[in-house]
Design a protein around this motif. Structure first.
Motif, PDB file in Angstrom:
ATOM      1  N   UNK A 177       0.854  11.674   1.022  1.00 60.58           N
ATOM      2  CA  UNK A 177       1.426  10.356   0.738  1.00 60.58           C
ATOM      3  C   UNK A 177       1.059   9.856  -0.661  1.00 60.58           C
ATOM      4  N   UNK A 178       0.143  10.543  -1.320  1.00 58.66           N
ATOM      5  CA  UNK A 178      -0.338  10.112  -2.644  1.00 58.66           C
ATOM      6  C   UNK A 178       0.374  10.870  -3.750  1.00 58.66           C
ATOM      7  N   UNK A 213       0.862  -1.176   0.000  1.00 59.85           N
ATOM      8  CA  UNK A 213       0.000   0.000   0.000  1.00 59.85           C
ATOM      9  C   UNK A 213       0.900   1.228   0.000  1.00 59.85           C
ATOM     10  N   UNK A 214       1.025   1.877  -1.149  1.00 61.82           N
ATOM     11  CA  UNK A 214       1.909   3.027  -1.244  1.00 61.82           C
ATOM     12  C   UNK A 214       1.466   4.137  -0.303  1.00 61.82           C
ATOM     13  N   UNK A 215       2.433   4.705   0.367  1.00 63.43           N
ATOM     14  CA  UNK A 215       2.151   5.764   1.324  1.00 63.43           C
ATOM     15  C   UNK A 215       2.233   5.319   2.760  1.00 63.43           C
ATOM     16  N   UNK A 216       2.173   4.004   3.010  1.00 64.61           N
ATOM     17  CA  UNK A 216       2.223   3.520   4.383  1.00 64.61           C
ATOM     18  C   UNK A 216       3.646   3.174   4.823  1.00 64.61           C
ATOM     19  N   UNK A 230       6.463  10.725   0.708  1.00 60.97           N
ATOM     20  CA  UNK A 230       5.629  11.929   0.690  1.00 60.97           C
ATOM     21  C   UNK A 230       5.929  12.745  -0.569  1.00 60.97           C
ATOM     22  N   UNK A 231       4.955  13.559  -0.955  1.00 60.82           N
ATOM     23  CA  UNK A 231       5.086  14.414  -2.124  1.00 60.82           C
ATOM     24  C   UNK A 231       4.735  15.851  -1.739  1.00 60.82           C
ATOM     25  N   UNK A 232       5.330  16.788  -2.467  1.00 60.46           N
ATOM     26  CA  UNK A 232       4.998  18.195  -2.245  1.00 60.46           C
ATOM     27  C   UNK A 232       3.615  18.467  -2.838  1.00 60.46           C
TER      28      UNK A 232
END
Length: 206
Positions: free
Chosen positions: A120-121, A6-9, A158-160
């Motif tokens: 996180x997305x 699960x991307x972001x976790x 994480x993303x900006x």
């Protein structure tokens, strides 16, 4: 499904004991003092996406709201259930952008919380997630989103993400911004490293 897929976790399972203590050290009122007047007063259906330690879900539950809490990290979800053992909170293993388990409930929610999750997305996931969330929001319902800005902790993904981008994306789904404010982190360690937050509230209109 394993959390690793699960991307972001990334990083949350290993740090769960520390995070459970850290997040619970701050009260709901401390965290949301500036925006709490926008939260439901009458009994409502609440969806807490990325519910973490369950603190927010428990706050709404204590005020007799109908609460669904979605958290994909097993260690956090199980810790939340131990910390807040309420029989009236519905705990789900689910995550953005798909929210498959929540969508399978075929319910609409009056208020949706997305606290410390959106960054996180990636861009494509954010676009899909906004559509999925809006589809779950009742007419006249409200959406809370917080965006973390600053250094990314080691091991995290994480993303900006800017307030402007999020507002523009929400507007494509007829979500009208009611609140937009920047604030410093209230966690001492984060504040020392220059972490700050944007808090946004939207309302679904016809």
């Amino acid at each position: 499904m394993k959390n690793d897929f699960i991307s972001g976790t990334e990083g949350y399972a290993d740090q769960a004991p520390f995070l459970l203590e850290q997040y619970e050290s701050l009260s709901f009122e401390e965290s949301y003092r500036a925006v709490i007047d926008y939260f439901p007063k009458k009994r409502s259906k609440i969806l807490d996406i990325g519910s973490g330690t369950g603190r927010d879900a428990a706050w709404f539950d204590e005020r007799r709201h109908d609460v669904t809490a979605a958290e994909p990290t097993k260690e956090l979800r199980e810790g939340a259930i131990r910390l807040h053992p309420s029989p009236t909170i519905r705990w789900l293993n689910d995550s953005l952008p798909g929210l498959t388990s929540v969508r399978n409930l075929k319910e609409k929610f009056d208020f949706i919380m997305i606290n410390a999750v959106w960054m996180h997305l990636d861009e494509g996931q954010r676009e899909a997630a906004m559509g999925a969330v809006t589809a779950l929001l009742a007419q006249g319902g409200r959406l809370f989103v917080s965006l973390r800005h600053g250094p990314v902790p080691r091991g995290r993904r994480m993303f900006a993400v800017s307030a402007e981008e999020t507002i523009a994306l929400a507007s494509q789904h007829k979500l009208v911004p009611l609140y937009n404010e920047r604030s410093e982190s209230i966690l001492p360690n984060n504040k020392a490293t220059g972490v700050w937050w944007t808090k946004l509230i939207f309302e679904r209109q016809s």
